[in-house]
Structure formats: C-alpha cells, structure tokens
Design a protein around this motif. Structure first.
Motif, PDB file in Angstrom:
ATOM      1  N   PRO A 196       0.795  -1.238   0.000  1.00 36.20           N
ATOM      2  CA  PRO A 196       0.000   0.000   0.000  1.00 36.20           C
ATOM      3  C   PRO A 196       0.823   1.280   0.000  1.00 36.20           C
ATOM      4  CG  PRO A 196      -0.065  -1.054   2.159  1.00 36.20           C
ATOM      5  CD  PRO A 196       0.568  -2.029   1.215  1.00 36.20           C
ATOM      6  N   ASN A 197       2.022   1.241   0.556  1.00 34.18           N
ATOM      7  CA  ASN A 197       2.837   2.453   0.658  1.00 34.18           C
ATOM      8  C   ASN A 197       3.861   2.594  -0.459  1.00 34.18           C
ATOM      9  OD1 ASN A 197       1.647   3.479   3.098  1.00 34.18           O
ATOM     10  ND2 ASN A 197       2.723   1.861   4.211  1.00 34.18           N
ATOM     11  N   ALA A 198       3.841   1.659  -1.420  1.00 32.69           N
ATOM     12  CA  ALA A 198       4.734   1.784  -2.578  1.00 32.69           C
ATOM     13  C   ALA A 198       4.343   3.020  -3.374  1.00 32.69           C
ATOM     14  CB  ALA A 198       4.641   0.538  -3.450  1.00 32.69           C
ATOM     15  N   GLU A 199       5.319   3.825  -3.755  1.00 35.40           N
ATOM     16  CA  GLU A 199       5.050   5.066  -4.466  1.00 35.40           C
ATOM     17  C   GLU A 199       5.096   4.831  -5.974  1.00 35.40           C
ATOM     18  OE1 GLU A 199       7.814   7.934  -2.939  1.00 35.40           O
ATOM     19  OE2 GLU A 199       6.460   8.455  -1.281  1.00 35.40           O
ATOM     20  N   LEU A 200       4.050   5.292  -6.636  1.00 35.88           N
ATOM     21  CA  LEU A 200       3.909   5.101  -8.078  1.00 35.88           C
ATOM     22  C   LEU A 200       3.981   6.449  -8.773  1.00 35.88           C
ATOM     23  CD1 LEU A 200       0.911   2.574  -8.037  1.00 35.88           C
ATOM     24  CD2 LEU A 200       3.350   2.050  -8.121  1.00 35.88           C
ATOM     25  N   PRO A 208       5.167  11.464  -6.847  1.00 39.98           N
ATOM     26  CA  PRO A 208       4.781  10.052  -6.659  1.00 39.98           C
ATOM     27  C   PRO A 208       3.570   9.928  -5.734  1.00 39.98           C
ATOM     28  CG  PRO A 208       7.135  10.356  -6.354  1.00 39.98           C
ATOM     29  CD  PRO A 208       6.533  11.725  -6.387  1.00 39.98           C
ATOM     30  N   ILE A 209       2.723   8.977  -6.016  1.00 37.23           N
ATOM     31  CA  ILE A 209       1.511   8.758  -5.220  1.00 37.23           C
ATOM     32  C   ILE A 209       1.532   7.335  -4.688  1.00 37.23           C
ATOM     33  CG2 ILE A 209      -1.015   8.723  -5.249  1.00 37.23           C
ATOM     34  CD1 ILE A 209      -0.942  10.689  -7.550  1.00 37.23           C
ATOM     35  N   LYS A 210       1.215   7.164  -3.423  1.00 41.17           N
ATOM     36  CA  LYS A 210       1.209   5.839  -2.819  1.00 41.17           C
ATOM     37  C   LYS A 210       0.123   4.977  -3.455  1.00 41.17           C
ATOM     38  CE  LYS A 210       3.213   7.093   1.642  1.00 41.17           C
ATOM     39  NZ  LYS A 210       3.055   7.088   3.104  1.00 41.17           N
ATOM     40  N   ALA A 211       0.408   3.687  -3.578  1.00 40.66           N
ATOM     41  CA  ALA A 211      -0.511   2.761  -4.245  1.00 40.66           C
ATOM     42  C   ALA A 211      -1.889   2.757  -3.600  1.00 40.66           C
ATOM     43  CB  ALA A 211       0.086   1.352  -4.232  1.00 40.66           C
ATOM     44  N   LYS A 212      -1.942   2.902  -2.278  1.00 43.40           N
ATOM     45  CA  LYS A 212      -3.231   2.851  -1.573  1.00 43.40           C
ATOM     46  C   LYS A 212      -4.125   4.045  -1.914  1.00 43.40           C
ATOM     47  CE  LYS A 212      -1.276   4.879   2.665  1.00 43.40           C
ATOM     48  NZ  LYS A 212      -1.009   4.608   4.108  1.00 43.40           N
ATOM     49  N   TYR A 213      -3.545   5.100  -2.478  1.00 44.37           N
ATOM     50  CA  TYR A 213      -4.332   6.248  -2.932  1.00 44.37           C
ATOM     51  C   TYR A 213      -4.506   6.224  -4.456  1.00 44.37           C
ATOM     52  CZ  TYR A 213      -2.952   7.949   1.692  1.00 44.37           C
ATOM     53  OH  TYR A 213      -2.720   8.065   3.045  1.00 44.37           O
ATOM     54  N   PHE A 214      -3.466   5.783  -5.149  1.00 43.78           N
ATOM     55  CA  PHE A 214      -3.488   5.784  -6.613  1.00 43.78           C
ATOM     56  C   PHE A 214      -4.567   4.855  -7.169  1.00 43.78           C
ATOM     57  CE2 PHE A 214      -2.070   3.652 -10.531  1.00 43.78           C
ATOM     58  CZ  PHE A 214      -2.013   4.733 -11.394  1.00 43.78           C
TER      59      PHE A 214
END
Length: 270
Positions: A196-200, A208-214
């Motif tokens: 969830p905290n991986a930045e995309l 970059p946006i964290k996966a849990k938001y993206f």
C-alpha cells in the motif's frame, strides 16, 4: 524495476501474438473479441480470449499501456505468489471484468428496448434488427434501402426518435470488447493490497503517489466515466469499457480479501 518473471513473459508473448495475428487474419478479431452473449457473433471462448486481444492499428497505445502494467505489477506479484497462484488470479480478474461488462450491457440494452415496448416488433424481428449492420441499411443519399429492416420498421410505424433509440441499442449490442485492462486492474488492486505504501509515478504528474491512494483514485475515475457514458445513468460514452476495469478491480479485491481472511499465503500476511 524487478526482473520480468516467467509467467508474465509468457503472457506478454501471447498478447503480442494475438495482436499481430489479429492484424494479419481478418477473421481473428471478430472470432476472439467479446461480443454480447445474445449477439450471433458470440462464442463461448470469447470471455477468455478477449483478454488477449487489443484495439487494432493504428491504436498502438492500448496494448502498450496494458503490457507495461502487466510487466510492472505482474512481475512483483508473481515473484511473491509463484506462477500458479499468479495465473489463477490474472485469469480470474479478466473473467470477472468480462462478467461485469456483460451484466452492465444487459441492463443497458434491455433498458433501451423497454423504451420501444410500444412498437409492434416480435422478439425474432428485434433479434434480427439488433444483429443487423445499420451502416448497410441506408443508401448514399441517406434513404433506407428496401429489405427486412425497412419492412419491420415501417410495419411498426417507428418514428425517427424511436429509431435513434434503437440505433443506440444496436451499437451496444454489436460493439465487441477487447483488452487485458480488466486483468491489469486486478493486478493493480492486488499490488495496492500487498504494497500500500509503494510510491507510483504517474505520467504528467511529477509527484509520486502511494498505491493505496493511486488505485482507488483511478477506479473512482473509471466509475465516474462509466456512469457518465452509460445510457442508464448519463450520456456521452468514451469508447472505453470502464465497467470491465471496475469488474477486474472488484474481482481482485474480493480475491485478496478472501485470501487474507483465510490466510491463503501466511507468509504474506504477517
């Protein structure tokens, strides 16, 4: 970037083979794309094969973006899951995408046909109309050619407004769905679930946006565009199967939730 895993590599090759084959063999596109089940072009294998098909040239970006997502997110998931679990998840999300797309199409088509219930058109005649290529019905001057379609509509005393409504049902009925997008959305959902905290990074957005938001963000955009472009809720379609995207994401979410609940892979849920 993680090295491409073996199953992802094989899926990439299969998608490329299908893409090239559909450009070379004229019958491949209608044979393997997903048609509405009541369409005469529908075949039982299409929910599976359509996830390996993509828009024909010159639309190259459709397959490029999907294969980029497959390699980026699929390799990470296969690395942790292994090949069997990964391919089961991928195919399931693709089929879930097809199921929701067909379900929404069913509601849309039958809602449109409900507006034409006052017309004296039998079920067999309506089936013929829905399976007719309307581009062949008119001559160069825009007048309807003599034939079964004209006879049916004349006998039913179909108005121009009712014909326009019928034409929208015909478009939905005859337009095939293609692409791995539903399965890719499932992979995106699983990636956000596990990391969830991986930045995309997103094209045109430098932050970059964290996966849990993206991932919830792009699903929300698809839901908005899908509702806006559906005759049940709005107007102005985008030409994209948004509900297939949502179906893939929803299938992926449900599978991840069940696997977590049942501790399908205890090493991943410490």
């Amino acid at each position: 970037m993680m090295k491409m895993t073996e199953t992802v590599k094989q899926l990439l090759i299969i998608n490329i083979i299908f893409f090239i084959g559909s450009q070379v063999a004229a019958l491949a596109y209608p044979m393997f794309s997903l048609y509405y089940p009541e369409n005469d072009m529908f075949r039982i294998w299409q929910p599976l094969t359509s996830m390996f098909m993509h828009a024909p040239l010159p639309n190259l970006m459709h397959i490029v973006f999907n294969m980029f997502g497959l390699v980026m997110f699929g390799s990470s998931l296969e690395h942790f899951w292994g090949a069997k679990k990964f391919i089961f998840f991928y195919i399931s999300c693709g089929l879930g995408a097809a199921l929701l797309h067909i379900g929404v199409s069913y509601l849309q088509i039958h809602s449109i046909l409900g507006e034409l219930s006052s017309l004296n058109i039998s079920p067999s005649e309506m089936h013929l109309l829905l399976n007719t290529d309307f581009s062949t019905v008119f001559d160069a001057s825009g007048q309807m050619n003599p034939g079964k379609v004209k006879t049916i509509l004349d006998n039913a005393q179909c108005t121009q407004e009712q014909f326009n409504i019928l034409a929208s049902a015909v478009r939905e009925f005859q337009t095939p769905s293609v692409g791995a997008s539903g399965a890719i959305y499932g992979l995106l959902t699983a990636f956000a679930f596990m990391f969830p905290n991986a930045e995309l990074g997103i094209m045109f957005i430098p932050i970059p946006i964290k996966a849990k938001y993206f991932v919830p963000g792009i699903i929300a955009v698809d839901l908005f565009l899908g509702l806006k472009g559906n005759s049940l809720f709005g107007s102005g379609g985008t030409g994209v199967a948004h509900f297939a995207h949502i179906g893939g994401a929803l299938t992926g979410f449900l599978m991840m939730w069940i696997w977590k609940k049942n501790q399908f892979d205890k090493n991943r849920w410490d």
